[in-house]
Design an enzyme around this catalytic site. Sequence first.
Site, PDB file in Angstrom:
ATOM      1  N   TRP A 132     -54.198 -18.669  56.766  1.00 37.43           N
ATOM      2  CA  TRP A 132     -54.797 -17.342  56.947  1.00 37.43           C
ATOM      3  C   TRP A 132     -55.107 -16.756  55.571  1.00 37.43           C
ATOM      4  O   TRP A 132     -54.297 -16.890  54.648  1.00 37.43           O
ATOM      5  CB  TRP A 132     -53.795 -16.451  57.703  1.00 37.43           C
ATOM      6  N   ASP A 213     -44.872 -17.993  61.465  1.00 39.60           N
ATOM      7  CA  ASP A 213     -45.799 -16.894  61.755  1.00 39.60           C
ATOM      8  C   ASP A 213     -46.370 -17.135  63.156  1.00 39.60           C
ATOM      9  O   ASP A 213     -47.038 -18.148  63.385  1.00 39.60           O
ATOM     10  CB  ASP A 213     -46.922 -16.896  60.699  1.00 39.60           C
ATOM     11  N   LYS A 248     -52.663  -9.371  69.357  1.00 40.97           N
ATOM     12  CA  LYS A 248     -53.669 -10.147  70.102  1.00 40.97           C
ATOM     13  C   LYS A 248     -53.283 -10.271  71.571  1.00 40.97           C
ATOM     14  O   LYS A 248     -54.099 -10.036  72.444  1.00 40.97           O
ATOM     15  CB  LYS A 248     -53.828 -11.549  69.508  1.00 40.97           C
TER      16      LYS A 248
HETATM   17  C1  LMR Z   1     -57.779 -12.389  61.366  1.00 43.76           C
HETATM   18  O1  LMR Z   1     -57.308 -13.403  60.853  1.00 43.76           O
HETATM   19  O2  LMR Z   1     -59.011 -12.207  61.473  1.00 43.76           O
HETATM   20  C2  LMR Z   1     -56.868 -11.336  61.926  1.00 43.76           C
HETATM   21  O3  LMR Z   1     -55.550 -11.772  61.863  1.00 43.76           O
HETATM   22  C3  LMR Z   1     -57.083 -10.005  61.326  1.00 43.76           C
HETATM   23  C4  LMR Z   1     -56.619  -9.901  59.909  1.00 43.76           C
HETATM   24  O4  LMR Z   1     -55.802  -9.024  59.630  1.00 43.76           O
HETATM   25  O5  LMR Z   1     -57.065 -10.678  59.064  1.00 43.76           O
END
Ligand code: LMR
Length: 400
Positions: A132, A213, A248
């Site tokens: 992420w 996570d 989510k």
């Molecule tokens: C994403 O990955 O798009 C979501 O988890 C929102 C974020 O906070 O980045």
Amino acid sequence: MSLFYSVEMAPHDPILGLNETFNADQRPEKVNLGVGVYYDAAGKLPLLRAVQAAEEARVAEHAPRGYLPIDGLAPYDNAVQKLLFGQDSALLGSGRLITTQAIGGTGALKLGADFLYRLLDKRLVAISDPSWENHRSLFEAAGYEVVTYPYYDPETKGLNLAGMLQGLEALPEGSVVLLHACCHNPSGVDLEPRHWEAVASLAEKQGFLCFVDMAYQGFSADLDSDAFGPRLLARRLPEMILATSCSKNFGLYRERIGAVSLIGHSAEQTRATFSQLLSAIRNVYSMPPAHGAVLVREILEDAELRAQWLQELADMRGRINHYRSAMVQALREAGVQRDFGFIERQRGMFSFLGITPEQVERLKTEHAIYMVGSSRMNIAGLSEANLGHFVQSLKQVLQG
Ligand code: LMR
């Protein structure tokens, strides 16, 4: 002398900054496949009916608004534990598992990072390559050295298992390893049960701490299967930490409702460790807001609301999986030569399209289709209304 005089603009956030650009775009055909938000068949963010019912009940109560304890609403924390580990888990009531409410999934990660920082000798965290967009900067901002372990194989569009295990094996003892429980963000490629076994064995051997996570429980197969990894780690390892989110799966994005759960060797040790987590919270925001926690707790504990929520969660999951297949089929029917079949094998909101940053940029500027620069796309942003536009645009961009 002005302190702020020479301060430069911080770079735009790769996900949230993109969303701002999307909102400002005036083109009617625009499609948002960027930020990880679920959209329904009409392209709208739904308010779940279970949430609406719980909210109506809460408003009717007209409850006073005193402070919550540092760890939030206790019945919410307990309900989250059951959701994560199952109603029959031996961990419940063992004293080895303690949970605190947190401010969204990001807040949960940050609390975990801050609190572990106080305890660790070696402040080294390994995240998957890729991970992420916010993981690296969040841990770096908390003072960690961040390294990566191999994860996604762009050739096979699947897991690089051998690379991952080698990478984990090479980590120094005392490292923290961040793992995605399910619906890997950004690749949609998840660990299978035998892979989780292998990770647990390595954690036992190498002595790294698993930090899981879990932001998408229920978006891959179902609540229990999606929690397979953390449940297995919790059975096999003496200690671990989890950051979870209800953004989510309850559609409660702006309520910022998440949790941090700790598992320790013994009830006594876990209580002491948890007190350090509470102290980290007190230093950041003292205690969390209540609204999201009240709603989640009500839904999880009320049989009728829970059943309704489970159905709505299944509908969200089903719509995403439907569009994984529909997109692949529509691309084939449009005569696109490149094989996108891998999209159907992946799970959760995201997949990498595997196109270049220039092609991602062209989709945005020429066709008003937004996705993250890495070519991560949010499948939940597709609908009957925009699938044709998406397929034709991608076809054009791929043709050069
Ligand atoms: C994403 O990955 O798009 C979501 O988890 C929102 C974020 O906070 O980045």
